[in-house]
Each structure stands twice: as C-alpha cells, then as structure tokens.
Write a protein that holds these residues in place. Structure first.
Motif, PDB file in Angstrom:
ATOM      1  N   ARG A 116      17.780  -2.188  -1.932  1.00 22.53           N
ATOM      2  CA  ARG A 116      17.016  -1.671  -0.788  1.00 22.53           C
ATOM      3  C   ARG A 116      15.969  -0.650  -1.239  1.00 22.53           C
ATOM      4  NH1 ARG A 116      22.554  -1.050   2.602  1.00 22.53           N
ATOM      5  NH2 ARG A 116      22.892  -3.301   2.925  1.00 22.53           N
ATOM      6  N   THR A 117      16.211   0.007  -2.349  1.00 24.49           N
ATOM      7  CA  THR A 117      15.188   0.897  -2.906  1.00 24.49           C
ATOM      8  C   THR A 117      13.931   0.105  -3.242  1.00 24.49           C
ATOM      9  OG1 THR A 117      16.897   2.350  -3.814  1.00 24.49           O
ATOM     10  CG2 THR A 117      14.696   2.535  -4.745  1.00 24.49           C
ATOM     11  N   PHE A 118      14.106  -1.074  -3.827  1.00 26.07           N
ATOM     12  CA  PHE A 118      12.959  -1.927  -4.121  1.00 26.07           C
ATOM     13  C   PHE A 118      12.294  -2.418  -2.841  1.00 26.07           C
ATOM     14  CE2 PHE A 118      15.075  -2.324  -8.262  1.00 26.07           C
ATOM     15  CZ  PHE A 118      13.989  -2.136  -9.097  1.00 26.07           C
ATOM     16  N   PHE A 119      13.063  -2.693  -1.797  1.00 26.29           N
ATOM     17  CA  PHE A 119      12.471  -3.125  -0.531  1.00 26.29           C
ATOM     18  C   PHE A 119      11.509  -2.078   0.000  1.00 26.29           C
ATOM     19  CE2 PHE A 119      12.635  -2.706   4.104  1.00 26.29           C
ATOM     20  CZ  PHE A 119      12.074  -3.918   4.483  1.00 26.29           C
ATOM     21  N   TYR A 120      11.936  -0.811   0.022  1.00 32.23           N
ATOM     22  CA  TYR A 120      11.063   0.243   0.536  1.00 32.23           C
ATOM     23  C   TYR A 120       9.837   0.431  -0.364  1.00 32.23           C
ATOM     24  CZ  TYR A 120      14.934   1.311   3.660  1.00 32.23           C
ATOM     25  OH  TYR A 120      15.919   1.217   4.612  1.00 32.23           O
ATOM     26  N   HIS A 121      10.005   0.249  -1.665  1.00 31.06           N
ATOM     27  CA  HIS A 121       8.836   0.363  -2.537  1.00 31.06           C
ATOM     28  C   HIS A 121       7.875  -0.807  -2.310  1.00 31.06           C
ATOM     29  CE1 HIS A 121       6.419   1.589  -5.914  1.00 31.06           C
ATOM     30  NE2 HIS A 121       6.544   0.397  -6.468  1.00 31.06           N
ATOM     31  N   PHE A 122       8.391  -1.988  -2.058  1.00 30.48           N
ATOM     32  CA  PHE A 122       7.522  -3.125  -1.763  1.00 30.48           C
ATOM     33  C   PHE A 122       6.765  -2.910  -0.456  1.00 30.48           C
ATOM     34  CE2 PHE A 122      10.630  -6.033  -4.256  1.00 30.48           C
ATOM     35  CZ  PHE A 122      10.108  -5.554  -5.444  1.00 30.48           C
ATOM     36  N   VAL A 123       7.387  -2.249   0.512  1.00 29.36           N
ATOM     37  CA  VAL A 123       6.677  -1.897   1.748  1.00 29.36           C
ATOM     38  C   VAL A 123       5.535  -0.940   1.430  1.00 29.36           C
ATOM     39  CG1 VAL A 123       6.891  -0.733   3.977  1.00 29.36           C
ATOM     40  CG2 VAL A 123       8.676  -2.303   3.221  1.00 29.36           C
ATOM     41  N   ASP A 124       5.793   0.026   0.549  1.00 31.55           N
ATOM     42  CA  ASP A 124       4.726   0.950   0.140  1.00 31.55           C
ATOM     43  C   ASP A 124       3.570   0.210  -0.517  1.00 31.55           C
ATOM     44  OD1 ASP A 124       5.454   3.522   0.980  1.00 31.55           O
ATOM     45  OD2 ASP A 124       6.886   3.754  -0.652  1.00 31.55           O
ATOM     46  N   ILE A 125       3.880  -0.718  -1.408  1.00 36.82           N
ATOM     47  CA  ILE A 125       2.828  -1.488  -2.076  1.00 36.82           C
ATOM     48  C   ILE A 125       2.027  -2.287  -1.060  1.00 36.82           C
ATOM     49  CG2 ILE A 125       2.407  -3.398  -3.665  1.00 36.82           C
ATOM     50  CD1 ILE A 125       4.725  -2.439  -5.338  1.00 36.82           C
ATOM     51  N   ALA A 126       2.717  -2.908  -0.106  1.00 39.99           N
ATOM     52  CA  ALA A 126       2.028  -3.719   0.903  1.00 39.99           C
ATOM     53  C   ALA A 126       1.110  -2.855   1.765  1.00 39.99           C
ATOM     54  CB  ALA A 126       3.058  -4.444   1.767  1.00 39.99           C
ATOM     55  N   VAL A 127       1.571  -1.687   2.185  1.00 37.42           N
ATOM     56  CA  VAL A 127       0.758  -0.827   3.050  1.00 37.42           C
ATOM     57  C   VAL A 127      -0.464  -0.305   2.296  1.00 37.42           C
ATOM     58  CG1 VAL A 127       0.731   1.324   4.363  1.00 37.42           C
ATOM     59  CG2 VAL A 127       2.710  -0.187   4.505  1.00 37.42           C
ATOM     60  N   VAL A 128      -0.274   0.151   1.062  1.00 34.93           N
ATOM     61  CA  VAL A 128      -1.393   0.706   0.291  1.00 34.93           C
ATOM     62  C   VAL A 128      -2.406  -0.383  -0.055  1.00 34.93           C
ATOM     63  CG1 VAL A 128      -2.013   1.769  -1.909  1.00 34.93           C
ATOM     64  CG2 VAL A 128      -0.097   2.652  -0.602  1.00 34.93           C
ATOM     65  N   ASN A 129      -1.951  -1.557  -0.462  1.00 33.26           N
ATOM     66  CA  ASN A 129      -2.891  -2.634  -0.755  1.00 33.26           C
ATOM     67  C   ASN A 129      -3.634  -3.087   0.504  1.00 33.26           C
ATOM     68  OD1 ASN A 129      -2.253  -2.587  -3.436  1.00 33.26           O
ATOM     69  ND2 ASN A 129      -1.151  -4.523  -3.455  1.00 33.26           N
ATOM     70  N   ALA A 130      -2.930  -3.125   1.636  1.00 34.26           N
ATOM     71  CA  ALA A 130      -3.597  -3.460   2.897  1.00 34.26           C
ATOM     72  C   ALA A 130      -4.659  -2.416   3.244  1.00 34.26           C
ATOM     73  CB  ALA A 130      -2.566  -3.572   4.019  1.00 34.26           C
ATOM     74  N   PHE A 131      -4.364  -1.157   2.999  1.00 32.87           N
ATOM     75  CA  PHE A 131      -5.330  -0.084   3.255  1.00 32.87           C
ATOM     76  C   PHE A 131      -6.552  -0.215   2.353  1.00 32.87           C
ATOM     77  CE2 PHE A 131      -6.625   4.228   1.767  1.00 32.87           C
ATOM     78  CZ  PHE A 131      -7.360   4.589   2.884  1.00 32.87           C
ATOM     79  N   ILE A 132      -6.352  -0.598   1.081  1.00 37.45           N
ATOM     80  CA  ILE A 132      -7.483  -0.776   0.161  1.00 37.45           C
ATOM     81  C   ILE A 132      -8.351  -1.949   0.603  1.00 37.45           C
ATOM     82  CG2 ILE A 132      -8.074  -1.358  -2.223  1.00 37.45           C
ATOM     83  CD1 ILE A 132      -5.575   0.207  -3.085  1.00 37.45           C
ATOM     84  N   LEU A 133      -7.737  -3.035   1.067  1.00 35.53           N
ATOM     85  CA  LEU A 133      -8.516  -4.148   1.606  1.00 35.53           C
ATOM     86  C   LEU A 133      -9.344  -3.705   2.808  1.00 35.53           C
ATOM     87  CD1 LEU A 133      -6.006  -7.152   1.439  1.00 35.53           C
ATOM     88  CD2 LEU A 133      -7.851  -6.600  -0.148  1.00 35.53           C
ATOM     89  N   HIS A 134      -8.743  -2.905   3.691  1.00 35.74           N
ATOM     90  CA  HIS A 134      -9.476  -2.385   4.854  1.00 35.74           C
ATOM     91  C   HIS A 134     -10.679  -1.558   4.412  1.00 35.74           C
ATOM     92  CE1 HIS A 134     -10.454   0.101   8.334  1.00 35.74           C
ATOM     93  NE2 HIS A 134     -10.152   1.171   7.610  1.00 35.74           N
ATOM     94  N   GLN A 135     -10.531  -0.753   3.371  1.00 34.72           N
ATOM     95  CA  GLN A 135     -11.645   0.064   2.885  1.00 34.72           C
ATOM     96  C   GLN A 135     -12.793  -0.815   2.392  1.00 34.72           C
ATOM     97  OE1 GLN A 135      -9.616   2.620  -0.035  1.00 34.72           O
ATOM     98  NE2 GLN A 135     -10.176   4.376   1.207  1.00 34.72           N
ATOM     99  N   HIS A 136     -12.478  -1.850   1.608  1.00 41.56           N
ATOM    100  CA  HIS A 136     -13.526  -2.729   1.083  1.00 41.56           C
ATOM    101  C   HIS A 136     -14.241  -3.474   2.204  1.00 41.56           C
ATOM    102  CE1 HIS A 136     -13.091  -2.410  -3.289  1.00 41.56           C
ATOM    103  NE2 HIS A 136     -11.790  -2.276  -3.101  1.00 41.56           N
ATOM    104  N   VAL A 137     -13.493  -3.973   3.176  1.00 45.55           N
ATOM    105  CA  VAL A 137     -14.114  -4.721   4.275  1.00 45.55           C
ATOM    106  C   VAL A 137     -14.991  -3.809   5.118  1.00 45.55           C
ATOM    107  CG1 VAL A 137     -13.623  -6.005   6.386  1.00 45.55           C
ATOM    108  CG2 VAL A 137     -12.296  -6.471   4.323  1.00 45.55           C
ATOM    109  N   ALA A 138     -14.522  -2.600   5.390  1.00 45.13           N
ATOM    110  CA  ALA A 138     -15.309  -1.681   6.216  1.00 45.13           C
ATOM    111  C   ALA A 138     -16.605  -1.270   5.506  1.00 45.13           C
ATOM    112  CB  ALA A 138     -14.474  -0.446   6.550  1.00 45.13           C
TER     113      ALA A 138
END
Length: 627
Positions: free
Chosen positions: A498-520
């Motif tokens: 479950r520690t890895f699950f929460y870290h994978f959520v962090d990776i998904a949120v941060v990568n999604a945020f970086i995609l939002h920055q590039h598109v904007a």
C-alpha cells in the motif's frame, strides 16, 4: 615469609606482562610502519573505493595501544585476573592475523597519469555531436488545442479500467479478510473508490496527525469536507481492504517462495506496470534527461527496504527514476530488488542506467546526466554505442585528482578517445566525465570572494561547459521529488504494497499536473498551481465541485445533486423516497446535519433526514437551497 613470597611472585608476573606488552607494541609499530610504506608507495596508484574495503584499524593503531595500556593499569590483582598472563590469552594474542590489502579491478580502465593532463591554455577538439532524433515529438502526447479538466489528466494514469481492476481485487480481499472476523463486507463501487482517492489527495493538502482526526467534531478540528465525501468507518474499511493483485494468484506466488519463479513485487505488479506504461504513453522527454535514485519512506520490515545515508529519506524503498530535466516529468522507473536481479554484472549503476535509457523507446541523440554513483567509462561507451550522450560527476578516488594547490577557476583536462575528463577548481575540486563536451570554450561564472580588507566582491572565474550544463540539467529527478514532496499523500500503512500504491498516486497527480502546465502554456494561458490543481481534482473526484463541460463524460464521477440544483425548476415536485427501498439499508449522510438517513429527494438527488426529530427535508426546501 609467605607474604614476601607472594610479593615476589606478583612482581615477577608484572615484569612478564610488561615485557609481553612491549613486544605487542613494538610488533604493532612494525605493522604500522609496513602499512605506511604500502600507502606511501601506492600514492601514485589509482584505487576504486579501496578505502571502503579497508577497516580503520589498519591505519589507526594508537587508540588500540592506549586502550590496552589503560586496561593494564586498572587491571585487578594477578591472583584474581584470568585475562592477564594466562596461557590461553597469550596464545590468542600471538595468533592474530594482520589484514592484508587487496587490490580490486577498477571500472576506470583509462590511462590517467599526470603527464597526460592538459591545461586550459591547450586547445581541445570538440567531439562529434549526435543528431537529436526522438522516436516521437517531445512533449505531451495529447491534443494541445483541446481542453482537459484535472480529472481527465488524472484518468490518463488512473483510468477507469485500472480502478475497476483494483476494486475487483480489493473486494475479493476484503470479503476474505472480514469473513475471518465474522463481519459483513460491502463491496466497493467505482464512486466509492473515486471518493476514497479524493480524500487521499485531500489529506496531502490538509495534514492531520491521525486519519480519525479528519472526522473529529471537536472545536480544534471540525473539518466539514471529509464527512461530506465519505464516513470515517467506510474510508478505513477501504483502506484496510485495499489490494492491488488477485488474492488467489498471491497464494500461488507465495508457494514459489525460495524458487526462481517467485516474484517479490507480485502484489504491486498490476498497478506498477500500468503506471509505467501510462507515464511513457502520454509524454515524451525533451533532449536533456537525468537518472537518479528516489527513496519512498517506510519503516516496514521488508527485504526491499534500503538505507542511503546521503538522502533526506534514509530508510525506504529505492526506485531508479528517469525524468525529464526541463519539467521533472517521471518518464520511467523501476523498484530496486537487489544486486542479484541486475544481470549484466557491470555494477548496479551501470545496469540501472542501461535498463532505463532504452533507445528503442526514447530515440537517439539524447543527453543523459548522472551523478558519481553511475559514472564510468564502460557505461558511457555503452551509451555512446546506442547514440546516447552522457555527462556525470566522478568520484575523486577514481581518477587520481591533483594534490597540488591550484588557484580558483583553474582547469585541467585529459581526453581518452571519446571520453573527456575535466577537473575544475572552485571551492573544492570538481571532476566530471563527458562524451559530448569540449574541455573549455571561454565560459565564465561569477563567485563572491572575500578580499584582504574583509569586503566581499564578485569576480569572474573560468568554468568548463560541462559544469554549467550539469548544474542546469541534472536536477530532473530532484524536481520531481520536490513536486511530490509538497503535497505527498503517503502515510503509514500495515501492508508494504500500500505504500507503493500511495506513491503511484503521487506520481500520477504530479505527471498530470505537468501535462496541464504544458497544455496551458501552449495555448498562452496561465496554468494552475499544483495546489489549485489538486483542489480541483479532489472536487471532481468526490463530485462536490463544478465540472467543466469537457469533463462531463462517462469517465467522470456521477454529479452530485448539489451541482444540478441550478437546473431544477422551483415548481418541480420534490418527493422523498427511500434510497434502497428499505429504511434500514443503504443509508447515506444527510446534506444538512451529516447524520445517516435512508431518504433522498427525487428531484434534487440529495440525501436528507425525514424523521420526527430531524426535519432536514423540510428545512432544505423552505430555505430555497434547491434553487
């Protein structure tokens, strides 16, 4: 007469002990002189991490001698001492074997004698540059002219199919786990799991010491948002049942423990593979990339846990990460399982880089930056054969740094075929190796220098271009770690996966945020901050905030009645009805008092109490909240 004889025996024993002690000291001094001769004769030789393989006792003998003297001076009387003067102890002392210096093979098979070093005045030939030919166009692999909500970016990494897979495995695990406790289990729905993810990300924004504190109704806490999304009991139940792999397949994998077919990462493999694939699908790195380690903090008693003394997080799971140097996007990573699973046999750093820097997925002409843990001529030549350029720092004990004092800003370099080794004097000596840099091209850097009068002034010093590029592009993984660390969702768990699950959520949120920055930025719009992005994502996942028109599709969560209130006519009939057809089953939280109720308004789609003591249904419609 007896007392005199005892005194004579004691004096004779003391003399014997003193003689033995002097013999030990002289022999140890001879050993020290031998070691000093070996060190002095080996100053011109190059050793790779040799100091780590030799204990400090081979050099520092004086503490041992002084300690032994102190023990003799305070030792008990010879009549009671069993250690001093005993034949067995003397035999053990004489039988000591001195540790011998062992020469090990060096990864730096380069002739780096002092006569081959050149100064900055001597010109260097610039090596041939590789053409940058990425496999895809660098940047986000999405339609840049389209509009995306934060939840749509997040669904690129946590798709509905991935969520359904986790829900299926968690329901199977929860049913088996609670069956042993003789407790009924209610299956997790997609809406429940999205609400669970919303609260997990929300807990990264608002920090509390315990999970139960988010639902406390005391004056100090009284957080209104978590109780609107999900009850504390339901959240803890989902947390306890969270499982990423099939429980039946887990049993089969555990039977293979100790054999070749056993997979240590089996319990995270489904989500692990999906996240890695998604990270590579929706973004392609720019030319400058970096590889470094990342530590996921944990205190679990697990064989995967590693210790790194130079990291801020010293204990945890080690991940090798390839990140884009410009944005910090995590493009690929893998979990370190141990040396035995890295098969090439050229070192952990070499094997990790060759595994991540895949030219068949990236392309050619990339410039890779690594630190001194990875840098070696063998690695850089292997990367060059893949048409990937590399630059990295070098440990001082690997190439024989200069021992002569040099002024600040001085440069010396040597070239071995396609490899450039350059040493630059700043406050300390900086050593780098590169396959695409020139030794010196006239660059300068400003440094503050304290004069004789005590006044600080700025001066220009010469600097190699490899130092400037390394400082600019090496921080890709560090930038990614910083973005994750600001609002990390990681918290204590009872299961290591479950520690890895929460870290994978962090990776998904941060990568999604970086995609939002590039598109904007591609549309000349101001992007949201990460805090604003996470807040909007939490609202969309929980269904408590406004959803954009582009986000209102089948992948989004079902809209709560609160968002549809403005579309309802005031003359529309509002009738109460049971949620599940039974007043004792399927109860939800009331919109006003936040207590459980089985009643919902047909028109508003809002749960409200409709009992004698709590007339929330009437108060809600009288106040005009449905308008």
């Amino acid at each position: 007469m007896r007392t005199r004889k005892k005194v004579k025996v004691v004096e004779s024993r003391k003399k014997v002990n003193d003689v033995e002690e002097e013999d030990d000291i002289t022999s140890e001094r001879e050993d020290l002189s031998e070691n000093e001769s070996v060190v002095s004769s080996g100053e011109e030789m190059v050793f790779d991490n040799l100091s780590d393989d030799i204990s400090s006792s081979d050099y520092d003998l004086s503490p041992a001698i002084s300690q032994r003297k102190r023990k003799i001076s305070v030792s008990p009387s010879p009549a009671k001492s069993k250690r001093t003067g005993s034949p067995a102890y003397a035999g053990r002392r004489k039988g000591r074997v001195k540790k011998k210096r062992v020469k090990r093979s060096l990864p730096f098979s380069v002739d780096i004698s002092n006569d081959k070093w050149h100064s900055a005045d001597e010109p260097d030939i610039e090596p041939p540059q590789q053409n940058f030919r990425p496999l895809r166009a660098p940047g986000p692999q999405v339609i840049l002219t389209a509009s995306y909500s934060p939840m749509q970016f997040f669904h690129m990494f946590f798709s509905v199919s991935v969520m359904q897979k986790i829900i299926e495995h968690s329901n199977a695990y929860g049913a088996n786990w609670l069956a042993s406790r003789r407790t009924s289990w209610f299956d997790i729905s997609l809406k429940d799991f999205k609400s669970f993810l919303a609260l997990v990300i929300y807990m990264g924004l608002v920090k509390c010491f315990n999970l139960q504190d988010y639902w406390k109704k005391t004056d100090i806490y009284s957080l209104p948002y978590p109780i609107q999304v999900m009850s504390c009991r339901r959240f803890l139940a989902i947390s306890s049942a969270l499982h990423l792999s099939d429980p039946e397949e887990d049993v089969e994998n555990e039977k293979k423990k100790g054999m070749a077919g056993y997979d240590r990462l089996f319990k995270i493999k489904p989500l692990y593979d999906d996240i890695r694939m998604a990270c590579q699908t929706y973004f392609h790195p720019f030319q400058n990339i970096s590889i470094d380690e990342r530590m996921v903090a944990t205190k679990a008693r697990n064989g995967l846990k590693q210790y790194m003394k130079n990291k801020p997080t010293k204990w945890g799971y080690k991940l090798f990460v390839l990140a884009d140097s410009l944005s910090g996007y995590t493009w690929d990573f893998f979990v370190y399982e141990g040396k035995s699973l890295l098969r090439q046999g050229k070192g952990v750093g070499h094997d990790a880089v060759m595994r991540l820097a895949n030219d068949k997925l990236l392309g050619t002409g990339y410039k890779l930056y690594v630190d001194n843990f990875y840098t070696s001529p063998a690695l850089f030549r292997d990367l060059l054969s893949k048409k990937i350029l590399a630059c990295g720092t070098v440990r001082a004990n690997r190439i024989g740094r200069s021992t002569r004092p040099a002024p600040r800003g001085s440069i010396r370099w040597l070239r071995d075929d396609n490899l450039l080794f350059v040493e630059w004097k700043d406050r300390r000596n900086v050593l780098l190796c590169s396959t695409f840099h020139k030794a010196f091209n006239g660059d300068k850097v400003k440094r503050k220098v304290k004069g004789v009068d005590g006044v600080w002034t700025e001066q220009d010093f010469t600097v190699p271009p490899a130092v400037l590029d390394y400082n600019k592009h090496m921080g890709g993984v560090d930038l990614s770690d910083a973005l994750i660390g600001y609002y990390t969702v990681l918290h204590k768990t009872r299961k290591w996966y479950r520690t890895f699950f929460y870290h994978f959520v962090d990776i998904a949120v941060v990568n999604a945020f970086i995609l939002h920055q590039h598109v904007a930025r591609s549309k000349n719009q101001k992007p949201m901050t990460q805090k604003e992005f996470r807040e909007a994502l939490v609202s969309e996942l929980a269904g408590t905030g406004p959803v954009s028109a582009t986000a209102a599709d089948n992948t989004g969560p079902k809209n709560n009645g609160q968002n549809n209130i403005s579309k309802i006519s005031p003359n529309h009939s509002h009738m109460p009805k049971y949620i599940s057809g039974d007043s004792t089953f399927g109860r939800r939280l009331c919109k006003l008092c936040h207590l459980k109720t089985p009643v919902i308004c047909v028109s508003c789609d809002v749960c409200l109490c409709f009992v004698a003591k709590r007339q929330c249904f009437t108060l809600w419609h009288k106040s005009g909240s449905y308008m």
